[in-house]
Write a protein that holds these residues in place. Structure first.
Motif, PDB file in Angstrom:
ATOM      1  N   GLU A 203      11.594  -3.493  -3.178  1.00  0.00           N
ATOM      2  CA  GLU A 203      11.840  -4.923  -3.409  1.00  0.00           C
ATOM      3  C   GLU A 203      11.581  -5.739  -2.143  1.00  0.00           C
ATOM      4  OE1 GLU A 203      15.854  -5.030  -4.866  1.00  0.00           O
ATOM      5  OE2 GLU A 203      15.302  -4.082  -6.768  1.00  0.00           O
ATOM      6  N   ILE A 204      12.082  -5.247  -1.019  1.00  0.00           N
ATOM      7  CA  ILE A 204      11.876  -5.943   0.259  1.00  0.00           C
ATOM      8  C   ILE A 204      10.385  -6.013   0.572  1.00  0.00           C
ATOM      9  CG2 ILE A 204      12.250  -5.827   2.760  1.00  0.00           C
ATOM     10  CD1 ILE A 204      14.947  -4.350   2.073  1.00  0.00           C
TER      11      ILE A 204
ATOM     12  N   ARG B 223       0.788  -1.223   0.000  1.00  0.00           N
ATOM     13  CA  ARG B 223       0.000   0.000   0.000  1.00  0.00           C
ATOM     14  C   ARG B 223       0.827   1.283   0.000  1.00  0.00           C
ATOM     15  NH1 ARG B 223      -5.208  -1.375   2.034  1.00  0.00           N
ATOM     16  NH2 ARG B 223      -5.692  -3.372   1.078  1.00  0.00           N
ATOM     17  N   LEU B 224       1.985   1.261   0.639  1.00  0.00           N
ATOM     18  CA  LEU B 224       2.766   2.484   0.785  1.00  0.00           C
ATOM     19  C   LEU B 224       4.211   2.087   1.027  1.00  0.00           C
ATOM     20  CD1 LEU B 224       2.783   5.622   1.258  1.00  0.00           C
ATOM     21  CD2 LEU B 224       2.344   5.123   3.659  1.00  0.00           C
ATOM     22  N   VAL B 225       5.143   2.725   0.316  1.00  0.00           N
ATOM     23  CA  VAL B 225       6.560   2.465   0.515  1.00  0.00           C
ATOM     24  C   VAL B 225       7.297   3.760   0.217  1.00  0.00           C
ATOM     25  CG1 VAL B 225       6.927   1.606  -1.847  1.00  0.00           C
ATOM     26  CG2 VAL B 225       8.491   0.937  -0.035  1.00  0.00           C
ATOM     27  N   GLY B 226       8.335   4.056   0.995  1.00  0.00           N
ATOM     28  CA  GLY B 226       9.056   5.282   0.704  1.00  0.00           C
ATOM     29  C   GLY B 226      10.291   5.498   1.540  1.00  0.00           C
TER      30      GLY B 226
ATOM     31  N   ALA C  83      18.035   3.329  -2.568  1.00  0.00           N
ATOM     32  CA  ALA C  83      17.381   2.945  -1.313  1.00  0.00           C
ATOM     33  C   ALA C  83      15.883   2.702  -1.479  1.00  0.00           C
ATOM     34  CB  ALA C  83      17.638   3.985  -0.231  1.00  0.00           C
ATOM     35  N   GLU C  84      15.171   3.578  -2.163  1.00  0.00           N
ATOM     36  CA  GLU C  84      13.732   3.376  -2.301  1.00  0.00           C
ATOM     37  C   GLU C  84      13.429   2.142  -3.152  1.00  0.00           C
ATOM     38  OE1 GLU C  84      10.004   5.921  -3.833  1.00  0.00           O
ATOM     39  OE2 GLU C  84      11.069   6.691  -2.083  1.00  0.00           O
ATOM     40  N   GLN C  85      14.235   1.902  -4.176  1.00  0.00           N
ATOM     41  CA  GLN C  85      14.050   0.703  -5.003  1.00  0.00           C
ATOM     42  C   GLN C  85      14.263  -0.556  -4.171  1.00  0.00           C
ATOM     43  OE1 GLN C  85      16.601   0.464  -8.481  1.00  0.00           O
ATOM     44  NE2 GLN C  85      16.414  -1.760  -8.527  1.00  0.00           N
ATOM     45  N   VAL C  86      15.308  -0.565  -3.346  1.00  0.00           N
ATOM     46  CA  VAL C  86      15.589  -1.720  -2.490  1.00  0.00           C
ATOM     47  C   VAL C  86      14.459  -1.907  -1.475  1.00  0.00           C
ATOM     48  CG1 VAL C  86      17.151  -2.667  -0.738  1.00  0.00           C
ATOM     49  CG2 VAL C  86      18.087  -1.569  -2.804  1.00  0.00           C
TER      50      VAL C  86
END
Length: 148
Positions: free
Chosen positions: A72-73, A13-16, A66-69
């Motif tokens: 992915e996690i 739902r949310l990542v950042g 960092a945001e891409q990693v």
């Protein structure tokens, strides 16, 4: 911070990664789900000590990936059976004692599962996210720690 696009599993739902303060209530609301019997919210907060030394502030610096990693996690955990919704964010920049550095929120049908997934998510973020932390101590010294 961003809400993932249409090509990402709707469970995520949310990542950042951001230099703006993180609002834990936004993360908790993001994982609201009609089938959820449990929502677990974790907030990693800057504390005033580390190994017996007084801490004045922390500075987090992130690699451009960092945001891409982090995405992915989060995507890996969102794909686990039983995970209904997931949100996770990490802050960069200078943080003061009491500021929130990491928020993770998970919704599942049952509490044990929600606690387990959220705990493992936090540990995986700490292990893999390319963000470095500089601690500034009350005696004026500093040190870099937790470099993955």
């Amino acid at each position: 911070m961003k809400q993932p696009g249409g090509d990402v599993d709707p469970v995520l739902r949310l990542v950042g990664v951001s230099d703006a303060p993180i609002d834990a209530s936004v993360h908790e609301a993001a994982v609201d789900h009609v089938r959820a019997g449990a929502r677990v919210l974790f907030c990693g907060v800057v504390r005033e000590h580390d190994h017996g030394r007084g801490v004045v502030e922390l500075e987090y610096q992130g690699h451009p990936s960092a945001e891409q990693v982090l995405t992915e996690i989060a995507t890996e955990f969102a794909a686990e059976p039983g995970v209904l919704a997931l949100a996770v964010s990490h802050r960069v920049g200078v943080l003061q004692v009491g500021d929130v550095a990491l928020v993770a929120a998970v919704a599942t049908a049952h509490r044990r599962e929600a606690f387990d997934v959220c705990g493992r998510l936090v540990e995986e973020v700490k292990a893999r996210l390319p963000i470095w932390k500089r601690q500034v101590f009350t005696d004026g010294t500093d040190e870099w720690v937790n470099c993955p």
